[in-house]
Design a protein around this motif. Sequence first.
Motif, PDB file in Angstrom:
ATOM      1  N   ASN A   1     -15.402   1.395   6.003  1.00  0.00           N
ATOM      2  CA  ASN A   1     -15.105   2.336   4.920  1.00  0.00           C
ATOM      3  C   ASN A   1     -14.410   1.649   3.739  1.00  0.00           C
ATOM      4  O   ASN A   1     -14.077   2.314   2.757  1.00  0.00           O
ATOM      5  N   TYR A   2     -14.211   0.328   3.873  1.00  0.00           N
ATOM      6  CA  TYR A   2     -13.565  -0.458   2.823  1.00  0.00           C
ATOM      7  C   TYR A   2     -14.365  -1.736   2.618  1.00  0.00           C
ATOM      8  O   TYR A   2     -14.105  -2.761   3.238  1.00  0.00           O
TER       9      TYR A   2
ATOM     10  N   ASP B   1     -16.729   2.824  -0.321  1.00  0.00           N
ATOM     11  CA  ASP B   1     -16.588   3.423   1.002  1.00  0.00           C
ATOM     12  C   ASP B   1     -17.908   3.380   1.764  1.00  0.00           C
ATOM     13  O   ASP B   1     -18.887   2.763   1.316  1.00  0.00           O
TER      14      ASP B   1
END
Length: 216
Positions: free
Chosen positions: A157-158, A198
Amino acid sequence: MELEPNAVYHVEGRGDYYTDASGQIRHAELFSAVERFHVWGERANPMNKDLNDPLPNVTYTVDGTFHYTTDGAGRTVLVEADGFEVARWRRRSKRLQAQIGHLGGEGFNGGHLAAHGFGGPPEAINVVPMHRDVNLPVKGVDTFYKFEQKVRDDPGNYRDIRVEVHYADPDITSPTGSLEGLDPASRVPKEFGVRWRDFANMPKRKSYPNESLKGG
C-alpha cells in the motif's frame, strides 16, 4: 583537478563517479557501511567518507538500492528507493547520529531518511537533524516514525515512495563546495514531505514539519 567530460572515475573501495558534458560530477554509484561491513567484511572503518560529505548537485545511487539527490549545498533534498523493505543487513552509527542531531539543538536526533530497518545507509547523506517528535513514536500522532511503521506493515500500500527534504534556505551554496562547510543551522530541514502510491495506484502525500508538536 579538472575532470574529463562524459567520463567514469572509479575510486577503489568507494565506487564510481560519472561526469557530464562539462566535466562536472553529476552521478555516483557508491557503497555504504551496510554493504562494506556485511558483504565486503570491512571491520576497521566501513563508513564511506564520500557519503559523509556528499558533493552538491549530484544524484547518488547507494548500495544499488537507494537514490539520493543533493542540492547546491550538498544537502540531501530527495530520497528514492527501488523498494523500502525490511532489510537483512543493517548498520548504524550512533556517534554520527549524535553529532548530526546536535546540529539541531535541544530536542533533535540524528534521524534516518531511509530507515535503519530498511537498510538505509548510516552515513550523513541519509541522516539529518530531525526533531524527536518527528523521528520517534508519539502516542496518537502520525509521526515520520509511524509512517515508516506503516510501510513495514503494509508495503503493498506504499509504493514508489519519495522522501522530499525541504530547507528554509533552498538556494544557498556551500563556501567550501561540500556539506561540511555549511553553517549548522542550514543543515536542519524545515519539513519532510512524503509521496507514494497506494495499492490502487492512487497518489498520496503527507508532510511532517521538523519541529516540536508544541511548536517550539
